[in-house]
Design a protein around this motif. Sequence first.
Motif, mmCIF file in Angstrom:
data_model
loop_
_atom_site.group_PDB
_atom_site.id
_atom_site.type_symbol
_atom_site.label_atom_id
_atom_site.label_comp_id
_atom_site.label_asym_id
_atom_site.label_seq_id
_atom_site.Cartn_x
_atom_site.Cartn_y
_atom_site.Cartn_z
ATOM 1 N N PRO A 1 0.813 -1.220 0.000
ATOM 2 C CA PRO A 1 0.000 0.000 0.000
ATOM 3 C C PRO A 1 0.847 1.271 0.000
ATOM 4 O O PRO A 1 0.522 2.239 -0.699
ATOM 5 C CB PRO A 1 -0.825 -0.122 1.293
ATOM 6 C CG PRO A 1 -0.874 -1.583 1.581
ATOM 7 C CD PRO A 1 0.468 -2.106 1.131
ATOM 8 N N LEU B 1 0.883 4.283 -2.845
ATOM 9 C CA LEU B 1 0.616 5.667 -2.461
ATOM 10 C C LEU B 1 1.738 6.598 -2.906
ATOM 11 O O LEU B 1 1.507 7.777 -3.189
ATOM 12 C CB LEU B 1 0.418 5.775 -0.952
ATOM 13 C CG LEU B 1 -0.904 5.210 -0.396
ATOM 14 C CD1 LEU B 1 -0.873 5.190 1.124
ATOM 15 C CD2 LEU B 1 -2.088 6.036 -0.891
ATOM 16 N N LEU C 1 -5.295 3.181 -4.978
ATOM 17 C CA LEU C 1 -4.269 3.922 -4.245
ATOM 18 C C LEU C 1 -3.346 4.709 -5.160
ATOM 19 O O LEU C 1 -2.821 5.756 -4.770
ATOM 20 C CB LEU C 1 -3.446 2.954 -3.386
ATOM 21 C CG LEU C 1 -4.218 2.166 -2.326
ATOM 22 C CD1 LEU C 1 -3.281 1.243 -1.559
ATOM 23 C CD2 LEU C 1 -4.932 3.107 -1.368
#
Length: 452
Positions: free
Chosen positions: A141, A145, A284
């Motif tokens: 993640p 990002l 994301l």
Amino acid sequence: MPQPMTSAASTPTSLAPGASSSAFGKLRLALVTLAVVAAAELIGPVQFSVGPGKVALLPMLWALLIAAAWGIAHRRVPGVVRVATAEQSFAGGLLNAGLLLFVVKLGLTVGAALPQVKQAGWALLFQEFGHALGTLALGLPLALLLGIKREAVGATFSVGREGNLVIIGEKYGMASPEGRGVLAEYITGTVLGALFIAVLAGFVASLHIFDPRSLAMGAGVGSGSLMAAALGAIAAQQPAEMLPQLTAIAAASNLLTTVVGFYFTLFLSLPLCSWLYGKLEPVLGRFSKRGAQDAGTGAVSQISVGHGGALPLRDTLIAWAVVSGGVLIGNSLTYKVPVLVSLEGLAAVALIALIVEGIKRLVPRLPMVLVLSVVATVAGIPGLFPFSDALIAITAKLNFLAFTTPVLALAGFSVAKDMPVFRQLGWRIVVVSLTATAGTFLGATVIAEFFH
């Protein structure tokens, strides 16, 4: 989706370790390494507080930092003590061979403490899910990002050790985005991994949230140097009588991660990471305005990730002499063990390594580290053989942490040559790689805690 590529066409090659290093250069490297070990042991452990926790910087970390700085600045160092690029490459070969003595010590420790290891039971098996999945749970993640694309798969499906380079190379090719990602993870772990995980493990241990045995299991990430760094920081904050048990648990966890972890990453974490990338990237990835992550493209593929085959026997013996000399220095300066007592234990360790090394040269396909671990563990089981108890007694005088200082000194020299390329990788991939390393340690620790 990148098409699968064979690693033979794209994996970087390197000269055999020591191929261009002169006899004088090898001797100079050995002597300088021992000097670095002595300096690190004289500095000793340094502790300082960070909020509610503590960070412990041990001699092995000083050795890593001093050696890396020495190697990077080799052009400014007087010629008589200069460790040039050829010797830095040779240090990588010595590191691989020197780790065999480290493996023997770990195996003997596991054998001697087998009853305590048995008590860990199912925790050792289930914590492997933490090692396999913790990296992608935290790292993937964050990578998305930050705008990292397919490189994120290679960097976060597992800690980037040699076995994982093979997996990515066979499936995608090392020139692929996934290949660049796993190489970035490999370099970050090699250059910063030991320092980072030692600081992290020491800090987490100081919070007294987890059972020390859970932390020891978490330390077994599948890399000898990372395990040593994490275990050293954890053990430094525990009673001395716990060290054999923690060492045995960490070594058993590390062996399990090395053997079983390869299949976990091949059949579980890599397919899952690739699937999650497809699901999470559209969500994301839009939070970042960056395009495809090309940090280090072209430059990364120049990095030497292997060492071109086994060392000649004479160079293997040099490696063992360097590590043994470092153990003698650390055992004497820090742990006040007489040199002759240490020599007895080192002779036994070297004999076990030499026997398995001889078998390996007769049977090249023999999995050296696995067989060496099994032989040392069986030989160290109390009462199993007539010599077992005597073997345990003489090798118990060799402090485990004394082995880590010369090993990490060689690691420091080995990675120094790759620092210019490492700087081109960019801070984002470095942050993601360190986060993945934190994930494998914390994931395994949390799962192991359920069993304590």
